[in-house]
Design an enzyme around this catalytic site. Structure first.
Site, short mmCIF file in Angstrom:
data_model
loop_
_atom_site.label_atom_id
_atom_site.label_comp_id
_atom_site.label_asym_id
_atom_site.label_seq_id
_atom_site.Cartn_x
_atom_site.Cartn_y
_atom_site.Cartn_z
N ASP A 132 0.80 -1.19 0.01
CA ASP A 132 -0.09 -0.07 0.03
C ASP A 132 0.80 1.20 0.12
O ASP A 132 1.99 1.23 0.25
CB ASP A 132 -0.96 0.17 1.08
CG ASP A 132 -0.08 -0.81 2.53
OD1 ASP A 132 0.95 -0.41 2.61
OD2 ASP A 132 -1.18 -1.01 3.47
N ASN B 2 -7.42 -3.22 14.66
CA ASN B 2 -8.86 -3.63 14.35
C ASN B 2 -8.90 -4.88 13.27
O ASN B 2 -9.87 -4.99 12.88
CB ASN B 2 -9.57 -2.55 13.80
CG ASN B 2 -8.77 -2.22 12.43
OD1 ASN B 2 -7.71 -2.64 11.85
ND2 ASN B 2 -9.24 -0.85 12.10
N HIS C 157 -7.14 -5.00 10.52
CA HIS C 157 -6.89 -4.87 8.99
C HIS C 157 -5.93 -5.54 8.58
O HIS C 157 -4.70 -5.95 9.42
CB HIS C 157 -7.07 -3.44 8.81
CG HIS C 157 -5.96 -2.46 9.24
ND1 HIS C 157 -5.88 -1.19 9.58
CD2 HIS C 157 -4.67 -2.81 9.27
CE1 HIS C 157 -4.75 -0.64 9.82
NE2 HIS C 157 -3.84 -1.88 9.69
N GLU D 187 -9.96 -2.32 5.80
CA GLU D 187 -10.37 -2.05 7.19
C GLU D 187 -11.66 -2.96 7.40
O GLU D 187 -12.36 -3.63 6.43
CB GLU D 187 -10.81 -0.56 7.21
CG GLU D 187 -9.77 0.47 7.21
CD GLU D 187 -8.62 0.44 8.05
OE1 GLU D 187 -8.56 -0.38 9.14
OE2 GLU D 187 -8.07 1.48 8.08
C1 F6R Z 1 1.45 -1.55 6.32
C2 F6R Z 1 0.09 -2.09 6.24
C3 F6R Z 1 -0.77 -2.33 7.70
C4 F6R Z 1 0.31 -2.60 8.62
C5 F6R Z 1 -0.68 -2.58 10.20
C6 F6R Z 1 0.11 -2.87 11.24
O1 F6R Z 1 2.03 -1.89 5.03
O2 F6R Z 1 -0.51 -2.39 5.18
O3 F6R Z 1 -1.74 -2.99 7.45
O4 F6R Z 1 0.96 -3.80 8.50
O5 F6R Z 1 -1.35 -1.34 10.20
O6 F6R Z 1 1.20 -1.71 11.51
P1 F6R Z 1 2.19 -1.88 12.71
O7 F6R Z 1 3.23 -2.83 12.04
O8 F6R Z 1 2.97 -0.36 12.49
O9 F6R Z 1 1.59 -2.14 13.84
#
Ligand code: F6R
Length: 240
Positions: free
Chosen positions: A63, A129, A131, A136
């Protein structure tokens, strides 16, 4: 799902690196799906130290924020350059272009990149959450690359990286769940108590749009590596 519970973030990074390296060394042409965020930082640190040969590896990231350029210090392109790409010579690296204004065309372009480089392994973090990428709660399981609206909790979690609330991006180009599920193998990593509820739901709960990561129960080859805190809410029988 194969579940590994490790002691801490350091062990998590070491174990995940082993899994990635096996895939990297498995054939002449490899596609790796990569993630940003705090979860993979320790893995990328090991890459910088060990400098494995990745000249045959093409990367595709999950992303990118809409509106941020590759040289904006909060963009995912910038993150990947700093942590990995400027230190090792990959064959090619791909992320969505955050500055593209024709969103539909950019999503279609990224779908083509993915079709040409189906990940042999997709690395994933998980949101508190549930995701994965920016899919989401409520997201369709049928989407390929799309412009996702970040959930308020995600905007809030990201706000620590930006000067004012108005600077925090609200949308991101994101691989959809359908794109993620096309990876041959998936490696999901999580650490810390904040992830415990999401990990429990992903492993023990029903497959539901309300917890997007739960869809991984339907993928044939998923490895999950979590530290003790992220595993702390799992039932005993889930841990074996
Ligand atoms: C990042 C992504 C997000 C993260 C998720 C966890 O490329 O797609 O889904 O993997 O938000 O983030 P962290 O690792 O910072 O807790």
């Amino acid at each position: 799902m194969k579940l590994h519970i490790v002691k801490n973030k350091k062990e998590l990074a070491e174990k995940a690196y082993e899994v990635l390296l096996d895939v990297i060394n498995s054939k002449d042409e490899v596609s790796l799906g990569l993630a940003t965020g705090s979860s993979p930082e320790g893995i990328y640190e090991i890459f910088r130290r060990e400098k494995p040969d990745v000249s045959h590896v093409t990367t595709v990231n999950l992303d990118e924020y809409v509106g941020l350029s590759a040289d904006h210090d909060q963009s995912y392109a910038y993150f990947m350059n700093e942590h990995l790409f400027k230190h090792l010579k990959f064959k090619a690296t791909h992320l969505p272009n955050g500055l593209s204004t024709d969103h539909a065309a950019e999503c279609a372009r990224y779908d083509e990149v993915l079709a040409a480089n189906t990940p042999d392994l997709q690395l994933l973090g998980i949101g508190t959450n549930g995701h994965i990428a920016f899919n989401e709660p409520g997201a369709s399981f049928e989407l390929t690359t799309n412009v996702a609206e970040l959930a308020p909790a995600t905007v809030e979690a990201n706000s620590r990286y930006f000067e004012t609330p108005a600077d925090v991006p609200t949308h991101a180009f994101s691989m959809g769940i359908k794109s993620i599920m096309q990876a041959k193998k998936i490696l999901l990593i999580a650490s810390g108590a904040g992830k415990a509820q999401a990990i429990k739901g992903m492993i023990e709960g029903p497959v539901t749009h309300e917890l997007p990561a739960s869809v991984l129960q339907t993928h044939v080859d998923v490895t999950v590596i979590v530290d003790a805190e992220a595993a702390s809410l799992l039932r005993n029988d889930s841990m074996h």
